[in-house]
Scaffold this active site. Structure first.
Site, short mmCIF file in Angstrom:
data_model
loop_
_atom_site.label_atom_id
_atom_site.label_comp_id
_atom_site.label_asym_id
_atom_site.label_seq_id
_atom_site.Cartn_x
_atom_site.Cartn_y
_atom_site.Cartn_z
N LYS A 11 9.28 5.05 113.62
CA LYS A 11 8.25 4.30 112.89
C LYS A 11 7.94 4.93 111.53
O LYS A 11 8.36 6.07 111.25
CB LYS A 11 7.00 4.24 113.78
CG LYS A 11 7.19 3.43 115.07
CD LYS A 11 5.87 3.28 115.82
CE LYS A 11 6.02 2.48 117.10
NZ LYS A 11 4.71 2.27 117.78
N ARG A 104 6.62 12.14 121.00
CA ARG A 104 5.28 11.81 120.52
C ARG A 104 4.37 13.05 120.52
O ARG A 104 3.55 13.21 119.62
CB ARG A 104 4.70 10.66 121.35
CG ARG A 104 5.28 9.31 120.92
CD ARG A 104 4.95 8.21 121.88
NE ARG A 104 5.22 6.88 121.32
CZ ARG A 104 5.28 5.78 122.05
NH1 ARG A 104 5.11 5.83 123.36
NH2 ARG A 104 5.52 4.62 121.48
N ASN A 114 2.45 6.53 116.15
CA ASN A 114 2.98 7.32 117.28
C ASN A 114 4.51 7.50 117.25
O ASN A 114 5.15 7.63 118.28
CB ASN A 114 2.47 6.76 118.62
CG ASN A 114 2.95 5.35 118.89
OD1 ASN A 114 3.66 4.77 118.08
ND2 ASN A 114 2.59 4.81 120.04
N HIS A 117 9.18 3.71 118.79
CA HIS A 117 9.14 2.58 119.73
C HIS A 117 10.37 2.67 120.62
O HIS A 117 11.45 3.07 120.15
CB HIS A 117 9.18 1.24 118.98
CG HIS A 117 9.47 0.08 119.90
ND1 HIS A 117 8.48 -0.57 120.58
CD2 HIS A 117 10.66 -0.48 120.29
CE1 HIS A 117 9.04 -1.50 121.36
NE2 HIS A 117 10.36 -1.47 121.19
N GLU A 128 15.08 -7.34 122.15
CA GLU A 128 14.79 -6.52 120.97
C GLU A 128 16.07 -6.14 120.22
O GLU A 128 16.09 -6.11 118.99
CB GLU A 128 14.01 -5.27 121.38
CG GLU A 128 12.60 -5.61 121.85
CD GLU A 128 11.82 -4.40 122.31
OE1 GLU A 128 10.65 -4.59 122.71
OE2 GLU A 128 12.34 -3.27 122.29
P1 IDP Z 1 4.63 1.61 123.84
O1 IDP Z 1 5.00 1.66 122.38
O2 IDP Z 1 4.40 3.00 124.40
O3 IDP Z 1 5.57 0.78 124.67
P2 IDP Z 1 2.74 -0.63 123.98
O4 IDP Z 1 1.63 -0.72 124.97
O5 IDP Z 1 3.92 -1.54 124.12
O6 IDP Z 1 3.19 0.92 123.91
O7 IDP Z 1 2.08 -0.86 122.55
C1 IDP Z 1 2.87 -1.06 121.41
C2 IDP Z 1 2.32 -0.22 120.27
O8 IDP Z 1 1.03 -0.71 119.92
C3 IDP Z 1 2.12 1.26 120.60
O9 IDP Z 1 3.27 2.04 120.44
C4 IDP Z 1 1.04 1.64 119.63
O10 IDP Z 1 1.60 1.93 118.35
C5 IDP Z 1 0.20 0.39 119.53
N1 IDP Z 1 -0.94 0.45 120.44
C6 IDP Z 1 -0.95 0.32 121.78
N2 IDP Z 1 -2.18 0.45 122.29
C7 IDP Z 1 -2.99 0.66 121.22
C8 IDP Z 1 -4.39 0.87 121.10
O11 IDP Z 1 -5.16 0.88 122.06
N3 IDP Z 1 -4.85 1.06 119.81
C9 IDP Z 1 -4.03 1.06 118.73
N4 IDP Z 1 -2.69 0.87 118.82
C10 IDP Z 1 -2.18 0.68 120.04
#
Ligand code: IDP
Length: 141
Positions: A11, A104, A114, A117, A128
């Site tokens: 990212k 991370r 973070n 992805h 994807e």
């Molecule tokens: P992942 O990337 O670990 O699979 P997902 O739940 O698919 O997590 O969420 C996608 C992305 O959305 C996360 O990597 C993060 O950058 C963002 N995200 C997820 N939850 C939150 C939140 O509660 N606040 C802000 N950003 C979030």
């Protein structure tokens, strides 16, 4: 375990920190191969399309704005159990909760920024990968 492919994105925060190589080394050391890759600047429409499953979530707009804040390194990783292996290497979504030694934990600042992805299941990996890479641009070996 079967050979799988998964989509990985380094990212904008991690690209800005100049740790693309350090992150790829984690994948390679774990036995994953980069079989397609591109450094690219996503448009808002591309980022919204990629994260369409999250469009009702309260963080959707912030997530899209962050993902277009700078270039991203998009890649396909291939190897034994690549999807789960990549998720293990990444660590928890919130870097504060990510296990020590994960990408991370070591490179990410916050749940918004973070670092990486990774596809979370075979079905999402297929969608994807197709979103970013036409089959002809994938180099298995
Ligand atoms: P992942 O990337 O670990 O699979 P997902 O739940 O698919 O997590 O969420 C996608 C992305 O959305 C996360 O990597 C993060 O950058 C963002 N995200 C997820 N939850 C939150 C939140 O509660 N606040 C802000 N950003 C979030």
């Amino acid at each position: 375990m079967a050979i799988e492919r998964t989509l990985s994105i380094i990212k904008p925060d991690a690209v800005a920190k100049n740790v693309i190589g350090k992150i790829i080394t984690r994948f390679e050391d774990a036995g994953l191969k980069v079989v397609a890759a591109r450094l690219t600047q996503l448009s808002r429409a591309e980022a919204e399309g990629f994260y369409a499953v999250h469009k009702e979530r309260p963080f959707f707009n912030d997530l899209v704005t962050f993902m277009i804040s700078g270039p991203v390194f998009v890649q396909v990783l291939e190897g034994e159990g690549a999807i789960l292996k990549n998720r293990d290497l990444m660590g928890a979504t919130d870097p504060k909760k990510a296990a020590p030694g994960t990408i991370r934990a070591d490179f990410a600042e916050s749940i918004d920024a973070n670092a990486v992805h990774g596809s979370d299941a075979p079905e999402t990996a297929a969608v994807e990968i197709a979103y970013f890479f036409p089959a002809l641009n994938v180099y298995s070996r």
